[in-house]
Write a protein that holds these residues in place. Structure first.
Motif, PDB file in Angstrom:
ATOM      1  N   LEU A 198      -5.866   1.939   8.340  1.00  0.00           N
ATOM      2  CA  LEU A 198      -6.778   0.790   8.251  1.00  0.00           C
ATOM      3  C   LEU A 198      -6.130  -0.453   7.646  1.00  0.00           C
ATOM      4  CD1 LEU A 198     -10.042   2.623   7.099  1.00  0.00           C
ATOM      5  CD2 LEU A 198      -9.289   2.056   9.418  1.00  0.00           C
ATOM      6  N   LEU A 199      -5.480  -0.321   6.494  1.00  0.00           N
ATOM      7  CA  LEU A 199      -4.932  -1.497   5.805  1.00  0.00           C
ATOM      8  C   LEU A 199      -3.875  -2.262   6.594  1.00  0.00           C
ATOM      9  CD1 LEU A 199      -4.588  -0.774   1.971  1.00  0.00           C
ATOM     10  CD2 LEU A 199      -5.905  -2.560   3.114  1.00  0.00           C
ATOM     11  N   PRO A 200      -2.954  -1.597   7.304  1.00  0.00           N
ATOM     12  CA  PRO A 200      -1.909  -2.355   8.000  1.00  0.00           C
ATOM     13  C   PRO A 200      -2.437  -3.351   9.025  1.00  0.00           C
ATOM     14  CG  PRO A 200      -1.293  -0.046   7.838  1.00  0.00           C
ATOM     15  CD  PRO A 200      -2.707  -0.144   7.374  1.00  0.00           C
ATOM     16  N   ILE A 201      -3.599  -3.096   9.601  1.00  0.00           N
ATOM     17  CA  ILE A 201      -4.121  -3.978  10.661  1.00  0.00           C
ATOM     18  C   ILE A 201      -4.451  -5.368  10.125  1.00  0.00           C
ATOM     19  CG2 ILE A 201      -5.981  -4.288  12.331  1.00  0.00           C
ATOM     20  CD1 ILE A 201      -6.067  -1.191  12.547  1.00  0.00           C
ATOM     21  N   PRO A 202      -5.365  -5.490   9.139  1.00  0.00           N
ATOM     22  CA  PRO A 202      -5.650  -6.843   8.636  1.00  0.00           C
ATOM     23  C   PRO A 202      -4.473  -7.471   7.899  1.00  0.00           C
ATOM     24  CG  PRO A 202      -6.782  -5.207   7.289  1.00  0.00           C
ATOM     25  CD  PRO A 202      -6.222  -4.476   8.474  1.00  0.00           C
TER      26      PRO A 202
ATOM     27  N   PRO B  15       0.816  -1.228   0.000  1.00  0.00           N
ATOM     28  CA  PRO B  15       0.000   0.000   0.000  1.00  0.00           C
ATOM     29  C   PRO B  15       0.844   1.270   0.000  1.00  0.00           C
ATOM     30  CG  PRO B  15      -0.849  -1.587   1.584  1.00  0.00           C
ATOM     31  CD  PRO B  15       0.468  -2.110   1.119  1.00  0.00           C
ATOM     32  N   PHE B  16       1.970   1.275   0.716  1.00  0.00           N
ATOM     33  CA  PHE B  16       2.831   2.455   0.766  1.00  0.00           C
ATOM     34  C   PHE B  16       3.558   2.646  -0.565  1.00  0.00           C
ATOM     35  CE2 PHE B  16       2.141   1.152   5.093  1.00  0.00           C
ATOM     36  CZ  PHE B  16       2.010   2.345   5.792  1.00  0.00           C
ATOM     37  N   ILE B  17       3.885   1.530  -1.226  1.00  0.00           N
ATOM     38  CA  ILE B  17       4.531   1.629  -2.532  1.00  0.00           C
ATOM     39  C   ILE B  17       3.597   2.307  -3.534  1.00  0.00           C
ATOM     40  CG2 ILE B  17       5.422   0.297  -4.482  1.00  0.00           C
ATOM     41  CD1 ILE B  17       6.384  -1.804  -2.462  1.00  0.00           C
ATOM     42  N   PHE B  18       2.328   1.878  -3.552  1.00  0.00           N
ATOM     43  CA  PHE B  18       1.353   2.471  -4.469  1.00  0.00           C
ATOM     44  C   PHE B  18       1.103   3.939  -4.126  1.00  0.00           C
ATOM     45  CE2 PHE B  18       0.142  -1.875  -5.692  1.00  0.00           C
ATOM     46  CZ  PHE B  18      -0.016  -1.691  -7.063  1.00  0.00           C
ATOM     47  N   MET B  19       1.007   4.235  -2.829  1.00  0.00           N
ATOM     48  CA  MET B  19       0.727   5.615  -2.428  1.00  0.00           C
ATOM     49  C   MET B  19       1.862   6.539  -2.845  1.00  0.00           C
ATOM     50  SD  MET B  19      -0.277   7.093   1.335  1.00  0.00           S
ATOM     51  CE  MET B  19       1.409   7.073   1.944  1.00  0.00           C
ATOM     52  N   ASN B  20       3.111   6.081  -2.681  1.00  0.00           N
ATOM     53  CA  ASN B  20       4.258   6.924  -3.047  1.00  0.00           C
ATOM     54  C   ASN B  20       4.433   7.030  -4.563  1.00  0.00           C
ATOM     55  OD1 ASN B  20       4.820   7.278  -0.347  1.00  0.00           O
ATOM     56  ND2 ASN B  20       6.294   5.592  -0.252  1.00  0.00           N
ATOM     57  N   ARG B  21       4.176   5.918  -5.251  1.00  0.00           N
ATOM     58  CA  ARG B  21       4.401   5.918  -6.698  1.00  0.00           C
ATOM     59  C   ARG B  21       3.394   6.794  -7.430  1.00  0.00           C
ATOM     60  NH1 ARG B  21       5.994   0.862 -10.557  1.00  0.00           N
ATOM     61  NH2 ARG B  21       5.839   1.959 -12.542  1.00  0.00           N
ATOM     62  N   TYR B  22       2.145   6.718  -6.998  1.00  0.00           N
ATOM     63  CA  TYR B  22       1.086   7.460  -7.683  1.00  0.00           C
ATOM     64  C   TYR B  22       0.711   8.735  -6.948  1.00  0.00           C
ATOM     65  CZ  TYR B  22       0.742   3.151 -10.345  1.00  0.00           C
ATOM     66  OH  TYR B  22       1.029   2.056 -11.127  1.00  0.00           O
ATOM     67  N   THR B  23       1.566   9.143  -5.983  1.00  0.00           N
ATOM     68  CA  THR B  23       1.379  10.380  -5.216  1.00  0.00           C
ATOM     69  C   THR B  23      -0.063  10.530  -4.726  1.00  0.00           C
ATOM     70  OG1 THR B  23       0.944  11.667  -7.228  1.00  0.00           O
ATOM     71  CG2 THR B  23       3.234  11.525  -6.472  1.00  0.00           C
ATOM     72  N   LEU B  24      -0.542   9.486  -4.082  1.00  0.00           N
ATOM     73  CA  LEU B  24      -1.896   9.513  -3.526  1.00  0.00           C
ATOM     74  C   LEU B  24      -1.817  10.113  -2.129  1.00  0.00           C
ATOM     75  CD1 LEU B  24      -2.960   5.918  -4.629  1.00  0.00           C
ATOM     76  CD2 LEU B  24      -3.393   8.070  -5.813  1.00  0.00           C
ATOM     77  N   LYS B  25      -2.122  11.396  -2.013  1.00  0.00           N
ATOM     78  CA  LYS B  25      -1.921  12.117  -0.752  1.00  0.00           C
ATOM     79  C   LYS B  25      -3.229  12.644  -0.152  1.00  0.00           C
ATOM     80  CE  LYS B  25       2.577  11.733  -1.105  1.00  0.00           C
ATOM     81  NZ  LYS B  25       3.366  10.878  -0.192  1.00  0.00           N
ATOM     82  N   SER B  26      -4.371  12.226  -0.676  1.00  0.00           N
ATOM     83  CA  SER B  26      -5.638  12.718  -0.138  1.00  0.00           C
ATOM     84  C   SER B  26      -5.837  12.205   1.285  1.00  0.00           C
ATOM     85  CB  SER B  26      -6.802  12.263  -1.021  1.00  0.00           C
ATOM     86  OG  SER B  26      -6.987  10.867  -0.912  1.00  0.00           O
ATOM     87  N   PRO B  27      -6.631  12.937   2.105  1.00  0.00           N
ATOM     88  CA  PRO B  27      -6.875  12.501   3.486  1.00  0.00           C
ATOM     89  C   PRO B  27      -7.466  11.097   3.574  1.00  0.00           C
ATOM     90  CG  PRO B  27      -7.582  14.772   3.190  1.00  0.00           C
ATOM     91  CD  PRO B  27      -7.226  14.250   1.837  1.00  0.00           C
ATOM     92  N   LEU B  28      -8.363  10.747   2.647  1.00  0.00           N
ATOM     93  CA  LEU B  28      -8.972   9.416   2.664  1.00  0.00           C
ATOM     94  C   LEU B  28      -7.925   8.341   2.387  1.00  0.00           C
ATOM     95  CD1 LEU B  28     -11.435   7.600   2.847  1.00  0.00           C
ATOM     96  CD2 LEU B  28     -11.841   8.000   0.392  1.00  0.00           C
ATOM     97  N   THR B  29      -7.059   8.594   1.414  1.00  0.00           N
ATOM     98  CA  THR B  29      -5.996   7.638   1.099  1.00  0.00           C
ATOM     99  C   THR B  29      -5.054   7.464   2.277  1.00  0.00           C
ATOM    100  OG1 THR B  29      -6.092   8.289  -1.234  1.00  0.00           O
ATOM    101  CG2 THR B  29      -4.133   7.087  -0.499  1.00  0.00           C
ATOM    102  N   GLN B  30      -4.698   8.579   2.898  1.00  0.00           N
ATOM    103  CA  GLN B  30      -3.824   8.514   4.064  1.00  0.00           C
ATOM    104  C   GLN B  30      -4.464   7.677   5.169  1.00  0.00           C
ATOM    105  OE1 GLN B  30      -0.775  10.099   4.666  1.00  0.00           O
ATOM    106  NE2 GLN B  30      -0.593  10.905   2.596  1.00  0.00           N
ATOM    107  N   LEU B  31      -5.772   7.851   5.379  1.00  0.00           N
ATOM    108  CA  LEU B  31      -6.478   7.099   6.422  1.00  0.00           C
ATOM    109  C   LEU B  31      -6.475   5.612   6.126  1.00  0.00           C
ATOM    110  CD1 LEU B  31      -8.357   6.952   8.911  1.00  0.00           C
ATOM    111  CD2 LEU B  31     -10.278   7.303   7.345  1.00  0.00           C
ATOM    112  N   VAL B  32      -6.794   5.257   4.879  1.00  0.00           N
ATOM    113  CA  VAL B  32      -6.899   3.853   4.507  1.00  0.00           C
ATOM    114  C   VAL B  32      -5.529   3.172   4.551  1.00  0.00           C
ATOM    115  CG1 VAL B  32      -7.442   2.256   2.627  1.00  0.00           C
ATOM    116  CG2 VAL B  32      -8.975   4.163   3.123  1.00  0.00           C
ATOM    117  N   VAL B  33      -4.524   3.817   3.928  1.00  0.00           N
ATOM    118  CA  VAL B  33      -3.208   3.196   3.797  1.00  0.00           C
ATOM    119  C   VAL B  33      -2.458   3.148   5.123  1.00  0.00           C
ATOM    120  CG1 VAL B  33      -0.940   3.408   2.726  1.00  0.00           C
ATOM    121  CG2 VAL B  33      -3.003   3.742   1.361  1.00  0.00           C
ATOM    122  N   LYS B  34      -2.503   4.222   5.891  1.00  0.00           N
ATOM    123  CA  LYS B  34      -1.692   4.304   7.102  1.00  0.00           C
ATOM    124  C   LYS B  34      -2.399   3.805   8.356  1.00  0.00           C
ATOM    125  CE  LYS B  34       1.424   8.006   5.651  1.00  0.00           C
ATOM    126  NZ  LYS B  34       2.030   9.300   6.020  1.00  0.00           N
TER     127      LYS B  34
END
Length: 319
Positions: free
Chosen positions: A182-186, A161-180
């Protein structure tokens, strides 16, 4: 039946009893016992089988059992290497869990999770059921290949998830919430369970030994092997999934309450929460299922069913 398994069967029928026994057996001070001391405790235990029913009435016998549970593999009777004994699990995984929870760059997350999964996978192999025959070392070589592949895959999934966020510069608040958040837990819980299944797959492919209540081996069962692996993987996933989930939830309330106002204070609180949750969840997760596993005779292979009249058989679940 090995003395460790007999003790688990006698003293660990309920979750609460197993929890108390694990809480004592996970004492890091047990790691400082020498090999000679461990061997002497085995002699003490094996020379007095009567103590299995009431091991806590004699302090010397109690300490002997705790040292045996924490240091001796119940299937092989060999001393487990110090870094991979149950009491070493928390001190060695805690820094790796904290490092993996930090919201840093994808490369650092991959390296942290690779180190974490490498250690937990090696721990799983050395504490798994040891009754599968491996006369030509083919099983060991297979486990090494499976372990390397599982560790690399799990670390990559954790960092993806962090690779995709950095590569595609996904910096929106929703993306930050999901990637940082929510996703790491499961992902952390699922990858932890996945590595267990991967390296212990020979147990449900080749089977593990099942015994009657007297310790007589009645055969090798793939169904018992599948049950042992499933229970261990589930407990491992619950352990590390919870270790990520609860601190994240509690940190949400800490941040909203302004209890810790500086970034350094927040980091200290996060480390304290992860430490507390992991320390409590480790004996709890290990106690989810009996260490001396039970399986109904009717659920086993026909050749084992026809060899005994006992309704319940036993096996070493592994850790």
């Amino acid at each position: 039946m090995d003395a460790n398994l007999r003790l688990w069967r006698e003293q660990g029928p309920s979750f609460f009893q197993r929890f108390l026994l694990w809480a004592d057996a996970l004492d890091p001070l047990l790691l400082f016992a020498s090999s000679d001391e461990i061997r002497r405790t085995r002699v003490l235990i094996e020379s007095s089988e009567k103590t299995l029913s009431v091991p806590t009435q004699n302090e010397q016998t109690k300490q002997a059992f705790l040292l045996s549970l924490s240091s001796i593999h119940p299937d092989t009777g060999k001393i487990i290497p110090g870094f991979f004994r149950p009491p070493a699990f928390l001190p060695l995984t805690l820094p790796l869990v904290i490092a993996s929870s930090l919201q840093v760059q994808a490369k650092q997350i991959f390296l942290c999770q690779f180190a974490f999964h490498a250690y937990t996978t090696a721990f799983t192999v050395l504490n798994a059921n040891g009754t599968t025959k491996d006369e030509d070392n083919s099983l060991q070589q297979k486990q090494q290949l499976l372990g390397l592949g599982a560790v690399s895959y799990a670390a990559l999934i954790g960092a993806l998830p962090f690779i995709f966020m950095n590569r595609y510069t996904l910096k929106s608040p929703l993306t930050q919430l999901v990637v940082k958040k929510l996703l790491p837990i499961p992902l952390f819980g699922l990858t932890s369970a996945f590595t267990v299944v991967a390296v212990r797959s020979p147990e449900f492919e080749n089977g593990i030994e099942v015994m009657d209540r007297n310790g007589k081996v009645l055969g090798v069962s793939k169904k018992a092997g599948a049950k042992a692996v499933k229970e261990t993987a589930l407990s491992r996933g619950v352990l590390f999934g919870t270790a990520f989930f609860l601190p994240a939830v509690l940190m949400h309330f800490v941040e909203r309450s302004n209890f810790a106002k500086t970034s350094r204070a927040l980091a200290s609180v996060r480390m304290l929460l992860i430490t507390s949750v992991l320390a409590g969840m480790l004996p709890a997760s290990l106690s989810m299922f009996p260490q001396c596993g039970e399986i109904k005779r009717a659920d086993l292979e026909p050749e084992i069913v026809s060899s005994t009249e006992e309704t319940v058989l036993f096996y070493n679940r592994g850790i």
